[in-house]
Design a protein around this motif. Sequence first.
Motif, PDB file in Angstrom:
ATOM      1  N   ARG A  67       2.610   9.528   8.747  1.00  0.00           N
ATOM      2  CA  ARG A  67       2.099   8.812   9.922  1.00  0.00           C
ATOM      3  C   ARG A  67       2.744   9.209  11.249  1.00  0.00           C
ATOM      4  O   ARG A  67       2.440   8.610  12.276  1.00  0.00           O
ATOM      5  CB  ARG A  67       2.258   7.304   9.701  1.00  0.00           C
ATOM      6  CG  ARG A  67       1.513   6.816   8.484  1.00  0.00           C
ATOM      7  CD  ARG A  67       1.756   5.378   8.114  1.00  0.00           C
ATOM      8  NE  ARG A  67       1.422   5.228   6.703  1.00  0.00           N
ATOM      9  CZ  ARG A  67       2.301   5.191   5.703  1.00  0.00           C
ATOM     10  NH1 ARG A  67       3.590   5.241   5.960  1.00  0.00           N
ATOM     11  NH2 ARG A  67       1.894   5.089   4.457  1.00  0.00           N
ATOM     12  N   GLY A  68       3.685  10.158  11.182  1.00  0.00           N
ATOM     13  CA  GLY A  68       4.362  10.548  12.424  1.00  0.00           C
ATOM     14  C   GLY A  68       5.190   9.428  13.020  1.00  0.00           C
ATOM     15  O   GLY A  68       5.432   9.391  14.232  1.00  0.00           O
ATOM     16  N   LEU A  69       5.635   8.509  12.171  1.00  0.00           N
ATOM     17  CA  LEU A  69       6.437   7.372  12.645  1.00  0.00           C
ATOM     18  C   LEU A  69       7.837   7.444  12.036  1.00  0.00           C
ATOM     19  O   LEU A  69       8.019   8.030  10.964  1.00  0.00           O
ATOM     20  CB  LEU A  69       5.787   6.051  12.206  1.00  0.00           C
ATOM     21  CG  LEU A  69       4.408   5.738  12.773  1.00  0.00           C
ATOM     22  CD1 LEU A  69       3.842   4.480  12.111  1.00  0.00           C
ATOM     23  CD2 LEU A  69       4.496   5.543  14.280  1.00  0.00           C
ATOM     24  N   PRO A  70       8.822   6.802  12.668  1.00  0.00           N
ATOM     25  CA  PRO A  70      10.159   6.795  12.075  1.00  0.00           C
ATOM     26  C   PRO A  70      10.178   5.997  10.765  1.00  0.00           C
ATOM     27  O   PRO A  70       9.400   5.048  10.589  1.00  0.00           O
ATOM     28  CB  PRO A  70      11.034   6.094  13.119  1.00  0.00           C
ATOM     29  CG  PRO A  70      10.211   5.990  14.349  1.00  0.00           C
ATOM     30  CD  PRO A  70       8.775   6.089  13.949  1.00  0.00           C
ATOM     31  N   GLY A 118      18.016  13.778   9.513  1.00  0.00           N
ATOM     32  CA  GLY A 118      16.913  13.043  10.132  1.00  0.00           C
ATOM     33  C   GLY A 118      17.368  12.274  11.364  1.00  0.00           C
ATOM     34  O   GLY A 118      18.338  12.657  12.033  1.00  0.00           O
ATOM     35  N   ALA A 119      16.676  11.171  11.649  1.00  0.00           N
ATOM     36  CA  ALA A 119      16.935  10.394  12.862  1.00  0.00           C
ATOM     37  C   ALA A 119      18.372   9.874  12.910  1.00  0.00           C
ATOM     38  O   ALA A 119      19.043   9.944  13.945  1.00  0.00           O
ATOM     39  CB  ALA A 119      15.951   9.221  12.936  1.00  0.00           C
ATOM     40  N   HIS A 121      10.198   2.490   5.601  1.00  0.00           N
ATOM     41  CA  HIS A 121       9.024   3.087   4.963  1.00  0.00           C
ATOM     42  C   HIS A 121       9.181   4.591   4.966  1.00  0.00           C
ATOM     43  O   HIS A 121       8.812   5.264   5.945  1.00  0.00           O
ATOM     44  CB  HIS A 121       7.739   2.653   5.698  1.00  0.00           C
ATOM     45  CG  HIS A 121       7.482   1.182   5.580  1.00  0.00           C
ATOM     46  ND1 HIS A 121       8.101   0.251   6.388  1.00  0.00           N
ATOM     47  CD2 HIS A 121       6.720   0.471   4.698  1.00  0.00           C
ATOM     48  CE1 HIS A 121       7.717  -0.963   6.023  1.00  0.00           C
ATOM     49  NE2 HIS A 121       6.890  -0.871   5.002  1.00  0.00           N
ATOM     50  N   ALA A 141      13.205  19.268   8.309  1.00  0.00           N
ATOM     51  CA  ALA A 141      14.222  18.462   8.984  1.00  0.00           C
ATOM     52  C   ALA A 141      15.454  19.316   9.269  1.00  0.00           C
ATOM     53  O   ALA A 141      16.055  19.232  10.350  1.00  0.00           O
ATOM     54  CB  ALA A 141      14.594  17.246   8.127  1.00  0.00           C
ATOM     55  N   GLY A 173      11.697  -2.636   9.120  1.00  0.00           N
ATOM     56  CA  GLY A 173      10.964  -2.022   8.026  1.00  0.00           C
ATOM     57  C   GLY A 173      11.592  -0.696   7.642  1.00  0.00           C
ATOM     58  O   GLY A 173      12.116   0.025   8.504  1.00  0.00           O
ATOM     59  N   PRO A 230       0.810  -1.223   0.000  1.00  0.00           N
ATOM     60  CA  PRO A 230       0.000   0.000   0.000  1.00  0.00           C
ATOM     61  C   PRO A 230       0.841   1.270   0.000  1.00  0.00           C
ATOM     62  O   PRO A 230       0.289   2.359  -0.161  1.00  0.00           O
ATOM     63  CB  PRO A 230      -0.777  -0.121   1.311  1.00  0.00           C
ATOM     64  CG  PRO A 230       0.108  -0.925   2.197  1.00  0.00           C
ATOM     65  CD  PRO A 230       0.819  -1.887   1.306  1.00  0.00           C
ATOM     66  N   THR A 231       2.149   1.151   0.154  1.00  0.00           N
ATOM     67  CA  THR A 231       3.043   2.302   0.190  1.00  0.00           C
ATOM     68  C   THR A 231       4.404   1.756  -0.204  1.00  0.00           C
ATOM     69  O   THR A 231       4.611   0.547  -0.173  1.00  0.00           O
ATOM     70  CB  THR A 231       3.048   2.898   1.615  1.00  0.00           C
ATOM     71  OG1 THR A 231       3.853   4.061   1.636  1.00  0.00           O
ATOM     72  CG2 THR A 231       3.598   1.920   2.630  1.00  0.00           C
ATOM     73  N   LEU A 265      11.520   1.158  11.419  1.00  0.00           N
ATOM     74  CA  LEU A 265      10.878   0.535  12.588  1.00  0.00           C
ATOM     75  C   LEU A 265      11.361  -0.913  12.631  1.00  0.00           C
ATOM     76  O   LEU A 265      11.348  -1.595  11.606  1.00  0.00           O
ATOM     77  CB  LEU A 265       9.357   0.514  12.442  1.00  0.00           C
ATOM     78  CG  LEU A 265       8.543   1.721  12.897  1.00  0.00           C
ATOM     79  CD1 LEU A 265       7.048   1.447  12.672  1.00  0.00           C
ATOM     80  CD2 LEU A 265       8.786   2.035  14.362  1.00  0.00           C
ATOM     81  N   THR A 323      14.511   0.011  16.544  1.00  0.00           N
ATOM     82  CA  THR A 323      14.438   1.338  15.917  1.00  0.00           C
ATOM     83  C   THR A 323      15.520   2.240  16.507  1.00  0.00           C
ATOM     84  O   THR A 323      16.423   2.699  15.809  1.00  0.00           O
ATOM     85  CB  THR A 323      13.032   1.933  16.140  1.00  0.00           C
ATOM     86  OG1 THR A 323      12.101   1.135  15.410  1.00  0.00           O
ATOM     87  CG2 THR A 323      12.945   3.366  15.656  1.00  0.00           C
ATOM     88  N   ASN A 373       6.724   7.160   6.302  1.00  0.00           N
ATOM     89  CA  ASN A 373       6.300   7.110   7.708  1.00  0.00           C
ATOM     90  C   ASN A 373       6.323   8.457   8.431  1.00  0.00           C
ATOM     91  O   ASN A 373       5.319   8.823   9.049  1.00  0.00           O
ATOM     92  CB  ASN A 373       7.154   6.099   8.490  1.00  0.00           C
ATOM     93  CG  ASN A 373       6.538   4.712   8.545  1.00  0.00           C
ATOM     94  OD1 ASN A 373       5.443   4.495   8.028  1.00  0.00           O
ATOM     95  ND2 ASN A 373       7.228   3.761   9.159  1.00  0.00           N
ATOM     96  N   PRO A 374       7.438   9.204   8.386  1.00  0.00           N
ATOM     97  CA  PRO A 374       7.463  10.437   9.195  1.00  0.00           C
ATOM     98  C   PRO A 374       6.396  11.436   8.753  1.00  0.00           C
ATOM     99  O   PRO A 374       5.643  11.951   9.590  1.00  0.00           O
ATOM    100  CB  PRO A 374       8.871  10.997   8.942  1.00  0.00           C
ATOM    101  CG  PRO A 374       9.693   9.823   8.542  1.00  0.00           C
ATOM    102  CD  PRO A 374       8.759   8.915   7.779  1.00  0.00           C
TER     103      PRO A 374
END
Lengths: 353, 353
Positions: free
Chosen positions: A88-91, A146-147, A81, A174, A79, A56-57, A94, A114, A84-85
């Motif tokens: 979905r506000g995710l790293p 980034g992270a 993706h 960023a 993962g 789906p992505t 993951l 992560t 995500n950031p």
Amino acid sequence: MTTTVLSLDDTLQLVQRIGHDRLMDEMIAGLTRAFQTFGHDSIQLPPRDGFHYSTPTTGLIEWMPVMEQGRQATIKVVGYHPENPRQRGLPTILGTISAYDTTTGHLVGIVDGTFLTALRTGAASAVASRYLAPVNAASLGLIGAGAQAITQLHALSREFRLTRVLFHDADVDAELSFPDRAGTLDLHGTEFIAATAEEVVSESDILCTATSTAVGAPPLFTDVDTRPWLHVNAAGSDFEGKVELDPSFLRESLVVPDLKEQAVLQGECQQLTGDEIGPELAYVVQHPDEFVEARSRRTVFDSTGIALEDHVALNLILSMADELGLGQRIQIENFSDDPKNPYGFLFEPVPAG
Amino acid sequence: MTTTVLSLDDTLQLVQRIGHDRLMDEMIAGLTRAFQTFGHDSIQLPPRDGFHYSTPTTGLIEWMPVMEQGRQATIKVVGYHPENPRQRGLPTILGTISAYDTTTGHLVGIVDGTFLTALRTGAASAVASRYLAPVNAASLGLIGAGAQAITQLHALSREFRLTRVLFHDADVDAELSFPDRAGTLDLHGTEFIAATAEEVVSESDILCTATSTAVGAPPLFTDVDTRPWLHVNAAGSDFEGKVELDPSFLRESLVVPDLKEQAVLQGECQQLTGDEIGPELAYVVQHPDEFVEARSRRTVFDSTGIALEDHVALNLILSMADELGLGQRIQIENFSDDPKNPYGFLFEPVPAG
């Protein structure tokens, strides 16, 4: 027979009690020890594999196994993706890391992958830089803020007395937020300067690249005069087609991959022929005298990320958790006192331990 | 964003509340549905891989990945350590199954893979037997009376009205204890008879083989006259070199593998050439009319065990756990409201969900 599960709260307490500086120092030391012995028969490190997909992505889920003979198999499932950031506000990354006892097959522990991926990727750059960068490197460049840039900075700040950090990110948000995020590291006396990619490259003693650049995109920079001793930690190239550096830049540098077999498939080494690729990091760590001269010329650590690093990270965090009494102990595998009855657990008490 | 972890106690409560018969029935139904659609593009099932070793003990830890496109990747990590029961009071097979969301890479859940492996392996034999054995099969043979035999028996008892169960195990203790263990299934009106391997084979309508026979050992039986309609579920052959059946026996049977690509490497099909191997189980399930005649001749289901079965088992048990409110929800992956700061979790509240 329980599995130790470390929750976010467990790791939070662990890092607060140990301190993130000591954690990074021990991660760097543990990785150094691992590279000092890697290549001997005790470690089996098959190529990672995974599922790549566009629905789906755009994404990738991969498994990274490693075995320390006679002791433990470790598998990270991770993962990647890149949406995500923003969506979905995710790293972007993951993952979780699991350890298995090779005597019984038992799942010994499962921990975050992560934060630990970021930690060990930073630590790997510190190990490579310790052997390949000038001892008095003071100016760190970061492309990709980034992270991963946070732990690259953190790890290198533990090995070098950094006075300037130049940073650039194609994503304005960023780039703007980087000094605030880096501020959580308490690096007193270090100046932070947002700059173009070209400025970052030309004014760095050590450069770390860690972007989500797209497959087929142009290199992060081309035709920039660098300091002759520039050492690059190229951390962003880690799957087929994804590269950050110009092949001609690589050819004019000593390129040290973490794992040659993987780097030619997934790292900057995808762009090089075999004789253009230097020794693996383990060789450098095991033969430091041969690389004294390399500190004054241009070097690139092609860091694709290897399961051995995750193995070290997992064991470090599990042993610290054990010392501090952190973590939940859960029996996940279902069996009873009678190993020959799969339904035994319905009728018999759970075995102890 | 939490991970659902099912403990032994959770699964115990789940099976007690659902009932082991209904659980097996739903497992068989779920597997049937999976085989009805398998082969179309929605499922990716790469070959499993693993670490084989002989120290500290003979063993194997392998990872079995599968992806349902656009939804979920499932990975079982499973150990096979034949010394476990005798030396350590543990099952030969110990494992866990994990599910990952292919939108984000998040670890959705982790559940037992020991009981579930036995459950799904039994269920797979029931599916194969439903399509390949005589409808009125009443006499079940079991060679190998260990853990897997219990769920083979259970699954087949849900599909057939079994009046006699003949069983044999090279390990006298396993053979002696089998009726007691099988007793937990409450199969009223079924007669249990210990017998030689030859007697078991000659008097069965359906035979299940599930032994820990050694690589290079002779077949479990040779030159036995069988009932013409005998259907065999060969569940024990599942890695390189390990086989249970005589190649000439196989050649005189219609051999249906679960996954041809894997069976030629790890199943009874190792002993056959391509044209001696029949269609895969999914084909049989999708074309039942073509196999009506097969019920009256000798057939072998070469069950190597595939990750698709684990995927079905995991989703079944997770959805039942969800309905019943069972399972622990733990945030394992470490991140914060700021996905671009790996240390953010030290300073910011944990995100909800």
